[in-house]
Design a protein around this motif. Sequence first.
Motif, PDB file in Angstrom:
ATOM      1  N   UNK A  17       0.830  -1.195   0.000  1.00 47.35           N
ATOM      2  CA  UNK A  17       0.000   0.000   0.000  1.00 47.35           C
ATOM      3  C   UNK A  17       0.860   1.237   0.000  1.00 47.35           C
ATOM      4  N   UNK A  18       0.389   2.265  -0.669  1.00 48.05           N
ATOM      5  CA  UNK A  18       1.098   3.552  -0.703  1.00 48.05           C
ATOM      6  C   UNK A  18       2.536   3.386  -1.110  1.00 48.05           C
ATOM      7  N   UNK A  19       2.715   2.963  -2.326  1.00 43.34           N
ATOM      8  CA  UNK A  19       4.075   2.813  -2.824  1.00 43.34           C
ATOM      9  C   UNK A  19       4.660   4.200  -3.067  1.00 43.34           C
ATOM     10  N   UNK A  20       5.817   4.430  -2.468  1.00 42.11           N
ATOM     11  CA  UNK A  20       6.406   5.770  -2.556  1.00 42.11           C
ATOM     12  C   UNK A  20       7.103   6.014  -3.871  1.00 42.11           C
ATOM     13  N   UNK A  21       7.013   7.226  -4.305  1.00 47.15           N
ATOM     14  CA  UNK A  21       7.703   7.573  -5.545  1.00 47.15           C
ATOM     15  C   UNK A  21       8.064   9.064  -5.459  1.00 47.15           C
ATOM     16  N   UNK A  22       9.146   9.475  -6.113  1.00 44.45           N
ATOM     17  CA  UNK A  22       9.565  10.876  -5.978  1.00 44.45           C
ATOM     18  C   UNK A  22       8.583  11.794  -6.702  1.00 44.45           C
ATOM     19  N   UNK A  23       8.601  13.057  -6.291  1.00 42.31           N
ATOM     20  CA  UNK A  23       7.571  14.004  -6.770  1.00 42.31           C
ATOM     21  C   UNK A  23       7.601  14.200  -8.259  1.00 42.31           C
ATOM     22  N   UNK A  24       8.799  14.205  -8.849  1.00 37.97           N
ATOM     23  CA  UNK A  24       8.895  14.561 -10.257  1.00 37.97           C
ATOM     24  C   UNK A  24       8.325  13.483 -11.164  1.00 37.97           C
ATOM     25  N   UNK A  25       8.168  12.301 -10.629  1.00 34.28           N
ATOM     26  CA  UNK A  25       7.734  11.192 -11.478  1.00 34.28           C
ATOM     27  C   UNK A  25       6.215  11.182 -11.593  1.00 34.28           C
ATOM     28  N   UNK A  26       5.732  11.021 -12.840  1.00 35.07           N
ATOM     29  CA  UNK A  26       4.287  11.063 -13.045  1.00 35.07           C
ATOM     30  C   UNK A  26       3.648   9.690 -12.952  1.00 35.07           C
ATOM     31  N   UNK A  27       4.402   8.668 -13.372  1.00 33.80           N
ATOM     32  CA  UNK A  27       3.805   7.333 -13.310  1.00 33.80           C
ATOM     33  C   UNK A  27       4.809   6.314 -12.786  1.00 33.80           C
ATOM     34  N   UNK A  28       4.242   5.298 -12.160  1.00 32.25           N
ATOM     35  CA  UNK A  28       5.079   4.201 -11.655  1.00 32.25           C
ATOM     36  C   UNK A  28       4.903   3.042 -12.624  1.00 32.25           C
ATOM     37  N   UNK A  29       6.004   2.387 -12.953  1.00 33.05           N
ATOM     38  CA  UNK A  29       5.926   1.199 -13.790  1.00 33.05           C
ATOM     39  C   UNK A  29       6.006  -0.017 -12.883  1.00 33.05           C
ATOM     40  N   UNK A  30       4.985  -0.895 -13.014  1.00 36.70           N
ATOM     41  CA  UNK A  30       5.000  -2.118 -12.206  1.00 36.70           C
ATOM     42  C   UNK A  30       5.538  -3.257 -13.047  1.00 36.70           C
ATOM     43  N   UNK A  31       6.669  -3.789 -12.640  1.00 38.08           N
ATOM     44  CA  UNK A  31       7.300  -4.861 -13.405  1.00 38.08           C
ATOM     45  C   UNK A  31       6.753  -6.223 -13.040  1.00 38.08           C
ATOM     46  N   UNK A  32       7.500  -7.266 -13.390  1.00 39.51           N
ATOM     47  CA  UNK A  32       7.031  -8.618 -13.140  1.00 39.51           C
ATOM     48  C   UNK A  32       6.810  -8.874 -11.655  1.00 39.51           C
ATOM     49  N   UNK A  33       5.716  -9.598 -11.385  1.00 39.13           N
ATOM     50  CA  UNK A  33       5.441  -9.954  -9.996  1.00 39.13           C
ATOM     51  C   UNK A  33       4.521  -8.982  -9.293  1.00 39.13           C
ATOM     52  N   UNK A  34       4.265  -7.826  -9.877  1.00 38.38           N
ATOM     53  CA  UNK A  34       3.391  -6.839  -9.253  1.00 38.38           C
ATOM     54  C   UNK A  34       2.153  -6.670 -10.112  1.00 38.38           C
ATOM     55  N   UNK A  35       0.985  -6.732  -9.453  1.00 38.53           N
ATOM     56  CA  UNK A  35      -0.271  -6.613 -10.201  1.00 38.53           C
ATOM     57  C   UNK A  35      -1.043  -5.433  -9.652  1.00 38.53           C
ATOM     58  N   UNK A  36      -1.594  -4.636 -10.552  1.00 42.47           N
ATOM     59  CA  UNK A  36      -2.378  -3.488 -10.140  1.00 42.47           C
ATOM     60  C   UNK A  36      -3.812  -3.935  -9.897  1.00 42.47           C
ATOM     61  N   UNK A  37      -4.265  -3.820  -8.667  1.00 46.09           N
ATOM     62  CA  UNK A  37      -5.602  -4.318  -8.342  1.00 46.09           C
ATOM     63  C   UNK A  37      -6.428  -3.167  -7.808  1.00 46.09           C
ATOM     64  N   UNK A  38      -6.904  -2.292  -8.698  1.00 41.66           N
ATOM     65  CA  UNK A  38      -7.670  -1.146  -8.224  1.00 41.66           C
ATOM     66  C   UNK A  38      -6.750  -0.165  -7.522  1.00 41.66           C
ATOM     67  N   UNK A  39      -6.953  -0.009  -6.224  1.00 42.12           N
ATOM     68  CA  UNK A  39      -6.112   0.962  -5.523  1.00 42.12           C
ATOM     69  C   UNK A  39      -4.985   0.313  -4.737  1.00 42.12           C
TER      70      UNK A  39
END
Lengths: 239, 232, 412
Positions: A17-39
């Motif tokens: 939950x709440x995966x952190x990312x730096x401010x300048x980045x607009x999108x996070x890329x989820x690689x193998x093993x990570x699935x986007x499940x809604x929120x």
Amino acid sequence: MADKRVGNVFMPGDVLEDLQVSESVKKIVLGPGLIDDGNRIKISKPGILRFREPGIYWIDCHQKRYVPSKGDSVIGIITQKAGDIFRVDIGGSEQASLSYLSFEGATKRNRPDVKVGDIVYAKLLVANKDMEPEVVCIDSYGRSSGMGVIRNGGFLFNASLNLVRKLLSPQCALVKSLGHRFQFELAVGLNGRVWAKSKSDIQTIAMANGIMASEFMDNNQIKAMCKRLSRAVSGMEVE
Amino acid sequence: MASFIVLTEEQQRLQREAPPEAVLRCLTSELGCLTRQDGSASLSQGDTTVTAVAYGPAEVRMARERIDRATVEVVYKPKVGLPRPVDRKKENIIRNTLESAIMGSAHPRSAISVIIQETEDLGSNLACCINAACLALLDAAVGLNFMVAAVASAVMEDGKIVTDPEKKVEEKAVAVMTFVFESVDHKLVSVLTYGKFTQEQYKVCRDLCRQTAQSVFAFYRESLEKKLLKTV
Amino acid sequence: MRETPLSNCEKEFILNNIKEHRRLDGRNAYDYRDIRISFGVSLGCCHVEMGKTKVLAQVSCEVGQPKQTRPHDGVLFVNVELSPMASPAFEQGRPSEESVELSRLMERCLKESRCVDLESLCIVSGEKVWHVRVDIHVLNHEGNILDCSSIAAISALAHFKRPDVSVQGEEITIHPLEEKDPVGLSIHHMPLLVSFSFFLQGKYLLVDPSEKEEKVMDGKMVIGMNKHREICTLQVTGQNLLLKDQVLRCSSIAVTKVTKTTELIVQALENDKQARLRGEKHGFAEQISSEKVTSNHWRETQVKVKEEVMSASGGSGAESEDVDSDMEAGSGDSQTDAARLKDVEPNVDIVARGVGAIGEGGASRWLDLPKTTQTSKNKGKLKRSHPEETEVKQEYDEDSEEETQTVLNGVQ
């Protein structure tokens, strides 16, 4: 800025939950093993969470079976000649197709010299879960750029996908340490296959065993192992 | 088939006096013990030992191909004799359990095979098989929705409940129940019961097994962590 | 499943190295890989590792009728199982040609050499004898499963003990293991199979070929021999023609191999016997070394039971030792929950009653056993007969969905 949890082991079913990312980045890329499940982000494979700038997260898992992915360079074995295409075994769930025109300088009259059982270094052009994979031995400009049939001896062996990625990573000391001591040619396929050729067969076998042994080793252990290896080989060659 | 058994006052009191024991026998596992497979695991619960391997996603026969998801195949091999219908039943149960756990839609037209070899059956064999299968799938890094853990419990004649029973205990038990739980919401995935029991006993067994299953999940996590972080 | 085909590159490499007397794993031409023999907790269960090739053998027995031609002898049956576990090339189902050949070779080695005394397995001549069955399962195929299987089979036979039998006139009693100590089989000698593989028109010979070497070999010779230098089996297959002195050379190599292996088997049997006598822990779980990164060992875990569960059976509560503590709160059943029942109505619509249906459908009413029939919502045809109406707690469980579903089919 990477999330605090990078470097931890996660199991299937865990939730990030709440995966952190730096401010300048607009999108996070989820690689193998990570699935986007809604929120939420669910983990589907057991492994270590890794991060790379600017915003790519993935799970580094220990896997032997290759799943074709577009753009990967792989080593395939020709299993069949079927009309205009070759059937290539790349280690996935389906055999890939390789058109005979996908070689440098190949035309309808000038067919490439490829036999069943040959190994080819190729790139995956088409690879998704719904279609049969397709490989080619030329790049988009029509040049071979190192791809094609691998001839003239050498030895092909299998390694896990982690080991292969480790070999290719710039942080790993394996290829460098081996390079200090042996002269060799190495072709690494992301499907877990490695082809090596050295000055003599003894060196080739030694190198292959060395690479396979470094599966669980860190850089220091690898350097020590390479030192022992070259001593043993030079001892054997003198005999 | 549900059978309605009503307990007398005396029987209820006896059941109350005997506190349920939730003991999980000692667990030993080895991941990647075999070389030709994508994933392999050997798991021992007490003296019961099971070896399981997983392949996948691999080639599937045309007849078994499914266009939207992976085909899950399970083979259970008993140690003695040729496979019998009771082994086929085990295969069915394990396959149904794993089908819900495996993320099949990521690999259509392929097969994920799990082969389980009975090595030593000295109590709660089905539970050990399912746990070993889950470990083998984790070792092969097949995409999973959740992990599964199975725990068996036996109801004795005097109403006492024993979790993870040994063979001698199972043989004397009035009922044996195997529960399989998943790791996300701790919901029940599968149940297989033998013998007769009351609703009370069922609930107590289920809850005991659910709690014991947490230890099994923790064991999986530790085994994988050990291998991935390479610390002994 | 399809196995990865062998490429020409690998084939040429292996053959070129054989010409220079080199093997990929650094062995000499006549070297065996390391052999490890371990026994399980149950009698007659043996696991053998030859390098990475692993085989499991189990011996079992049951009483049956003897063969018509040999009414005084017991029956020995050997079966080799090649399953997809061992290698992706093996198919589950009908025995393949290779598995039939292996079974047959094992049978010839064990039965026709008369290594097990079958006469001692007779209970009542012509009527009842012991049927001894050896099941060999190949777990991992990294070459030379035949040698590995023969070691496993003979070790398992030597380890096995059958129940003791006493015959009194017409009555036969088979004593269970708790009553009388089981009796071992009488093994006259230990025949072992040794495989030789030939390459390049029979010019080069290798002992104990690995999986890749087996794929490139021209032909194979199998010699079954015991430590007294008696040959029990001999078979040559493949496309090579052998000279007489090659066969003699192989048999002398086989002598050394068999002697060493027999010593190993005897040593392993002795170790296991000592461990059992001393009451030490023995079995497969003990064989897994705890020093490896890939192995894990947990002692017996006492799972402390949560309070709600204990109150259901009336015992004293204890703290929970759960690692994941986000458990469903409604898993317990206590008097407080009973009060909630009356407020909550099951919110499942009762579907239209079908003709000839049993019950009405809807939410589970398995716990809904009312004292009197008036309060019961059950208007269905299923009559519940309760001769003794006793105090049954009214409980409503939040997770009633679990009671109706037994097996969750894969739903995506």
